[in-house]
Design a protein around this motif. Structure first.
Motif, PDB file in Angstrom:
ATOM      1  N   VAL A   1      19.542 -46.804  39.022  1.00 57.76           N
ATOM      2  CA  VAL A   1      20.325 -46.664  37.801  1.00 57.76           C
ATOM      3  C   VAL A   1      21.797 -46.892  38.102  1.00 57.76           C
ATOM      4  CG1 VAL A   1      20.930 -45.156  35.868  1.00 57.76           C
ATOM      5  CG2 VAL A   1      18.680 -44.951  36.952  1.00 57.76           C
ATOM      6  N   ASP A   2      22.391 -47.847  37.398  1.00 58.08           N
ATOM      7  CA  ASP A   2      23.836 -48.077  37.444  1.00 58.08           C
ATOM      8  C   ASP A   2      24.476 -47.189  36.392  1.00 58.08           C
ATOM      9  OD1 ASP A   2      26.449 -48.922  37.248  1.00 58.08           O
ATOM     10  OD2 ASP A   2      25.987 -51.062  37.126  1.00 58.08           O
ATOM     11  N   ARG A   3      25.279 -46.238  36.836  1.00 56.24           N
ATOM     12  CA  ARG A   3      25.827 -45.242  35.920  1.00 56.24           C
ATOM     13  C   ARG A   3      27.160 -45.652  35.301  1.00 56.24           C
ATOM     14  NH1 ARG A   3      25.391 -39.145  37.098  1.00 56.24           N
ATOM     15  NH2 ARG A   3      25.733 -39.298  34.841  1.00 56.24           N
TER      16      ARG A   3
ATOM     17  N   LEU B   1      14.963 -37.062  31.983  1.00 60.50           N
ATOM     18  CA  LEU B   1      16.287 -37.678  31.886  1.00 60.50           C
ATOM     19  C   LEU B   1      16.223 -38.811  30.875  1.00 60.50           C
ATOM     20  CD1 LEU B   1      19.208 -38.313  32.861  1.00 60.50           C
ATOM     21  CD2 LEU B   1      18.171 -39.725  34.660  1.00 60.50           C
ATOM     22  N   VAL B   2      17.181 -38.840  29.950  1.00 65.00           N
ATOM     23  CA  VAL B   2      17.309 -39.934  28.992  1.00 65.00           C
ATOM     24  C   VAL B   2      18.434 -40.845  29.456  1.00 65.00           C
ATOM     25  CG1 VAL B   2      17.703 -40.572  26.593  1.00 65.00           C
ATOM     26  CG2 VAL B   2      16.561 -38.414  27.133  1.00 65.00           C
ATOM     27  N   ILE B   3      18.173 -42.139  29.465  1.00 64.64           N
ATOM     28  CA  ILE B   3      19.175 -43.125  29.881  1.00 64.64           C
ATOM     29  C   ILE B   3      19.432 -44.080  28.724  1.00 64.64           C
ATOM     30  CG2 ILE B   3      19.591 -45.106  31.408  1.00 64.64           C
ATOM     31  CD1 ILE B   3      18.088 -43.639  33.584  1.00 64.64           C
ATOM     32  N   ASP B   4      20.705 -44.323  28.444  1.00 65.15           N
ATOM     33  CA  ASP B   4      21.061 -45.270  27.391  1.00 65.15           C
ATOM     34  C   ASP B   4      22.254 -46.092  27.845  1.00 65.15           C
ATOM     35  OD1 ASP B   4      20.392 -45.316  24.085  1.00 65.15           O
ATOM     36  OD2 ASP B   4      22.213 -46.326  24.738  1.00 65.15           O
ATOM     37  N   LYS B   5      22.214 -47.388  27.539  1.00 64.85           N
ATOM     38  CA  LYS B   5      23.279 -48.292  27.976  1.00 64.85           C
ATOM     39  C   LYS B   5      24.553 -48.136  27.155  1.00 64.85           C
ATOM     40  CE  LYS B   5      21.612 -52.125  25.087  1.00 64.85           C
ATOM     41  NZ  LYS B   5      21.060 -53.508  25.084  1.00 64.85           N
ATOM     42  N   LYS B   6      24.458 -47.558  25.973  1.00 63.31           N
ATOM     43  CA  LYS B   6      25.612 -47.428  25.093  1.00 63.31           C
ATOM     44  C   LYS B   6      26.468 -46.223  25.484  1.00 63.31           C
ATOM     45  CE  LYS B   6      23.599 -49.865  21.141  1.00 63.31           C
ATOM     46  NZ  LYS B   6      24.672 -50.862  20.980  1.00 63.31           N
TER      47      LYS B   6
ATOM     48  N   TRP C   1      22.131 -39.573  30.304  1.00 64.10           N
ATOM     49  CA  TRP C   1      23.148 -40.396  30.957  1.00 64.10           C
ATOM     50  C   TRP C   1      23.450 -41.575  30.033  1.00 64.10           C
ATOM     51  CZ3 TRP C   1      21.097 -41.062  36.696  1.00 64.10           C
ATOM     52  CH2 TRP C   1      21.123 -39.802  37.333  1.00 64.10           C
ATOM     53  N   THR C   2      24.632 -41.591  29.464  1.00 66.78           N
ATOM     54  CA  THR C   2      25.038 -42.726  28.647  1.00 66.78           C
ATOM     55  C   THR C   2      25.780 -43.744  29.516  1.00 66.78           C
ATOM     56  OG1 THR C   2      27.030 -41.497  28.036  1.00 66.78           O
ATOM     57  CG2 THR C   2      25.166 -41.412  26.505  1.00 66.78           C
ATOM     58  N   ALA C   3      26.072 -44.909  28.936  1.00 69.78           N
ATOM     59  CA  ALA C   3      26.742 -46.009  29.646  1.00 69.78           C
ATOM     60  C   ALA C   3      26.045 -46.309  30.975  1.00 69.78           C
ATOM     61  CB  ALA C   3      28.218 -45.673  29.875  1.00 69.78           C
ATOM     62  N   SER C   4      24.735 -46.203  30.974  1.00 72.01           N
ATOM     63  CA  SER C   4      23.946 -46.378  32.196  1.00 72.01           C
ATOM     64  C   SER C   4      22.831 -47.388  31.949  1.00 72.01           C
ATOM     65  CB  SER C   4      23.331 -45.041  32.634  1.00 72.01           C
ATOM     66  OG  SER C   4      24.344 -44.085  32.914  1.00 72.01           O
ATOM     67  N   THR C   5      22.528 -48.157  32.968  1.00 73.86           N
ATOM     68  CA  THR C   5      21.464 -49.166  32.856  1.00 73.86           C
ATOM     69  C   THR C   5      20.559 -49.114  34.082  1.00 73.86           C
ATOM     70  OG1 THR C   5      22.915 -50.851  33.824  1.00 73.86           O
ATOM     71  CG2 THR C   5      22.796 -50.750  31.414  1.00 73.86           C
ATOM     72  N   ILE C   6      19.297 -49.396  33.855  1.00 72.88           N
ATOM     73  CA  ILE C   6      18.348 -49.495  34.966  1.00 72.88           C
ATOM     74  C   ILE C   6      18.427 -50.906  35.528  1.00 72.88           C
ATOM     75  CG2 ILE C   6      15.904 -49.469  35.583  1.00 72.88           C
ATOM     76  CD1 ILE C   6      15.484 -47.299  33.511  1.00 72.88           C
ATOM     77  N   THR C   7      18.731 -51.014  36.790  1.00 72.06           N
ATOM     78  CA  THR C   7      18.916 -52.324  37.423  1.00 72.06           C
ATOM     79  C   THR C   7      17.709 -52.766  38.234  1.00 72.06           C
ATOM     80  OG1 THR C   7      20.041 -51.195  39.261  1.00 72.06           O
ATOM     81  CG2 THR C   7      21.424 -52.124  37.516  1.00 72.06           C
ATOM     82  N   LYS C   8      16.840 -51.818  38.605  1.00 71.78           N
ATOM     83  CA  LYS C   8      15.684 -52.204  39.412  1.00 71.78           C
ATOM     84  C   LYS C   8      14.624 -51.111  39.322  1.00 71.78           C
ATOM     85  CE  LYS C   8      16.679 -53.809  43.456  1.00 71.78           C
ATOM     86  NZ  LYS C   8      17.058 -53.852  44.890  1.00 71.78           N
TER      87      LYS C   8
ATOM     88  N   LYS D   1      30.141 -44.453  37.531  1.00 75.57           N
ATOM     89  CA  LYS D   1      29.830 -43.199  38.217  1.00 75.57           C
ATOM     90  C   LYS D   1      28.899 -43.429  39.395  1.00 75.57           C
ATOM     91  CE  LYS D   1      30.330 -40.223  34.139  1.00 75.57           C
ATOM     92  NZ  LYS D   1      29.659 -39.205  33.286  1.00 75.57           N
ATOM     93  N   GLY D   2      28.842 -44.677  39.850  1.00 79.22           N
ATOM     94  CA  GLY D   2      28.012 -44.964  41.013  1.00 79.22           C
ATOM     95  C   GLY D   2      26.587 -45.342  40.624  1.00 79.22           C
ATOM     96  N   THR D   3      25.743 -45.444  41.644  1.00 88.94           N
ATOM     97  CA  THR D   3      24.344 -45.829  41.480  1.00 88.94           C
ATOM     98  C   THR D   3      23.452 -44.716  42.018  1.00 88.94           C
ATOM     99  OG1 THR D   3      24.854 -48.176  41.662  1.00 88.94           O
ATOM    100  CG2 THR D   3      22.590 -47.538  42.086  1.00 88.94           C
ATOM    101  N   ARG D   4      22.386 -44.424  41.290  1.00 90.91           N
ATOM    102  CA  ARG D   4      21.411 -43.447  41.748  1.00 90.91           C
ATOM    103  C   ARG D   4      20.047 -44.103  41.839  1.00 90.91           C
ATOM    104  NH1 ARG D   4      22.157 -37.902  40.507  1.00 90.91           N
ATOM    105  NH2 ARG D   4      19.988 -37.604  41.162  1.00 90.91           N
TER     106      ARG D   4
END
Length: 605
Positions: free
Chosen positions: A301-303, A216-221, A280-287, A306-309
């Protein structure tokens, strides 16, 4: 900074005590050497192997024998490598490659430097690879290896799902729902999370996907490619299309030689879609938290609406760029400045500043690009040069790389050749080549810059932009036009005196001079690549990480694409060429760990 154990000398004809060996049969010489090498390998006779090398020869390895990026200099260290890893690796099935582009060839590098380059294929217990050998002649008509590269290309039991191994099943209407479930990871968590959807992150994810590792690729943008799309509007790549090709999906033949950043951003967005990468774009790792017992990460992950996973994964890969947070010098009096002061990462376009005065601090690629953007928009622009700069024309860079990076040369083979020589050798070659370029092809540019007071140098060790890039990540300019504007006086230069403070209307210097400005752009680089990782993973994890970027004592890039000091944590950093080549090597390391092939604790050299 990497240093050599031996005197920094190339194996010139004079040093070797021989004359030009141009009348030999390259194929016969290569075959004779490889036969002797293969016999010694088969018998595990490490003494006989090292006798086939010069006393100050090199063996460079890319995950074939060491599961790492290593360079061994001198017979003693090469023997140490072989004693530790030859039997365990199962190096076998050595075969000379004799296609037109990878067959034996005698190369006259300089008038006094001649070597014979050839390739051979090999297998190990777990994979297949390619080796590149550079032989030099001795007075007794024998040839010995100056350098040898062994590079693993694939895992035997886990090949990439490409070509004949691609999916063959027909799909009647279920593809979209399957892709939705895959991207959402609604059934199982991924094995790997890649942080950053730029070129390094996407290419790493592609390598992992097609070797069978759920990623899974995560990007905040908001969009894939925004890491390029959101940079300054005038940004265009300074390297050619052939050097910047992407793996699995190549640029079409209509693509321009030099790619605008916005065009590259759109390409990367399409790349992720066509290769079915899970992003997953517009997503950030919070913890995050690391469980050393299970060797897993718990990642929240704060999506972004789209909620938190919360995901449990084995590996985190940081593909967040070669630098960390923007570096901005602490200059007194900023509060008094009435204009705007921004880092180059925040700057967008000179079109927003027409009729104004601007200062740009720094002389790297981005500084010159932005200065030229100001100049093109008629803005009164001064470049403040803090120290001398290595300048080289795009024509010269393209010429240096053009023999292997072109339309007629396979990119995969070009990458192998490009990495085949150890950094110590590359540096020695560049120490000859860079001054020659400066005195010929680029002489007019450099002389013109000198006349207007712009200070230039020949790079670290006198080895040009490659040394600056690998060791510092910047400090050079590949000239795409700004040098002419400097020479013509359209971009003014200020140097020779330190900045003392901001003023209400600009900057004051230690020599008493003042420059007025409505906007000041700091093209002053970035911090430590570990900055983002520290924010995500915390100080305890960060304390275990080795240096990331720069060269280690063997001349290998520190911490990137290889073990960095903490299990399950990796860095994918570098330009498009490095990312294209090493993303697969990172993917193979992770796959080998997951399949129980690779245990770093078992490898001690």
């Amino acid at each position: 900074m990497a240093t050599d154990s031996f005197p920094q000398r190339l194996p010139t004809l004079d040093r070797l005590g021989v004359t030009d060996p141009s009348n030999v049969s390259s194929s016969e010489v290569a075959t004779e050497w490889l036969n002797a090498f293969s016999a010694a390998i088969t018998q595990s006779d490490t003494a006989a192997v090292v006798d086939l090398f010069l006393e100050d020869g090199f063996w460079k390895d890319v995950i074939a024998l060491t599961w790492d990026f290593r360079t061994f200099e001198g017979r003693k260290d090469i023997k140490k490598l072989l004693d530790a890893r030859l039997v365990a690796t199962g190096l076998n099935e050595l075969r000379l490659l004799q296609e037109p582009l990878n067959g034996p060839v005698l190369q006259k590098v300089y008038h006094d430097l001649v070597w014979l380059r050839f390739c051979f294929g090999f297998t190990t217990k777990h994979g297949k690879g390619t080796a590149v050998v550079y032989l030099v002649p001795l007075p007794d008509s024998k040839w010995k290896a100056y350098t040898l590269l062994t590079c693993l290309n694939s895992l035997t039991d886990f090949p990439q799902k490409l070509g004949p191994l691609r999916k063959w099943e027909t799909d009647h209407g279920s593809w979209e729902e399957k892709r939705r479930q895959e991207t959402e990871f609604s059934i199982n968590d991924p094995t790997v999370i890649v942080i950053g959807a730029g070129h390094s992150g996407l290419e790493t994810a592609a390598g992992l996907k097609y070797i069978g590792v759920p990623t899974l690729v995560i990007d905040k943008k908001p969009r894939v490619g925004d890491s390029w799309r959101d940079r300054y509007k005038a940004l265009c790549l300074h390297d050619t299309i052939w050097y910047n090709q992407t793996p699995y999906l190549k640029f079409p033949p209509t693509w321009p030689v030099y790619t605008p950043a916005a065009k590259l951003a759109d390409w990367l967005e399409a790349y992720a879609s066509f290769l079915e990468l899970d992003v997953w774009t517009a997503s950030t790792i919070t913890k995050t938290s690391w469980n050393d017992g299970t060797k897993t990460w718990s990642v929240e992950v704060d999506r972004g609406g789209k909620g938190t996973r919360i995901l449990t994964v084995k590996h985190l890969v940081f593909a967040t760029g070669s630098g960390g947070r923007p570096n901005v010098p602490d200059i007194p009096g900023k509060a008094s400045f009435k204009g705007s002061a921004v880092h180059s990462s925040e700057f967008k376009s000179a079109a927003d500043h027409i009729g104004k005065k601007a200062i740009i601090i720094g002389c790297c690629n981005s500084a010159h690009d932005i200065a030229q953007d100001f100049c093109s928009h008629g803005v009164d622009i001064t470049m403040y040069q803090r120290s001398s700069t290595f300048v080289i024309s795009t024509k010269s860079v393209a010429a240096m790389l053009g023999d292997i990076y072109n339309d007629d040369f396979p990119t995969e083979l070009a990458d192998t050749y490009d990495t085949s020589l150890p950094w110590a050798v590359v540096r020695r070659l560049h120490q000859r080549m860079v001054p020659m370029v400066a005195e010929t092809t680029d002489k007019a540019i450099l002389d013109g810059l000198a006349k207007v007071g712009f200070k230039t140098n020949l790079g670290l060790h006198g080895a040009g932009n490659t040394s600056l890039y690998l060791e510092r990540g910047g400090g050079y300019y590949i000239d795409t036009g700004a040098s002419k504007s400097i020479i013509d006086g359209n971009i003014k230069i200020k140097n020779g005196s330190a900045i003392e403070s901001f003023t209400e209307n600009g900057l004051r210097f230690a020599d008493g001079a003042e420059l007025q400005a409505d906007i000041i752009v700091f093209a002053t680089g970035y911090g430590d690549p570990r900055d983002f990782m520290r924010e995500v993973c915390g100080d305890e994890v960060a304390s275990k990480i080795t240096r990331v970027w720069g060269l280690d004592e063997e001349g290998q890039t520190a911490g990137a694409w290889r073990y960095c000091g903490h299990d399950g944590l990796w860095f994918a950093n570098g330009d498009l060429a490095l990312s294209r080549f090493h993303s697969l090597h990172l993917a193979m390391q992770i796959k080998a760990i997951e399949e129980g092939i690779l245990n770093k604790a078992d490898i001690v050299i």
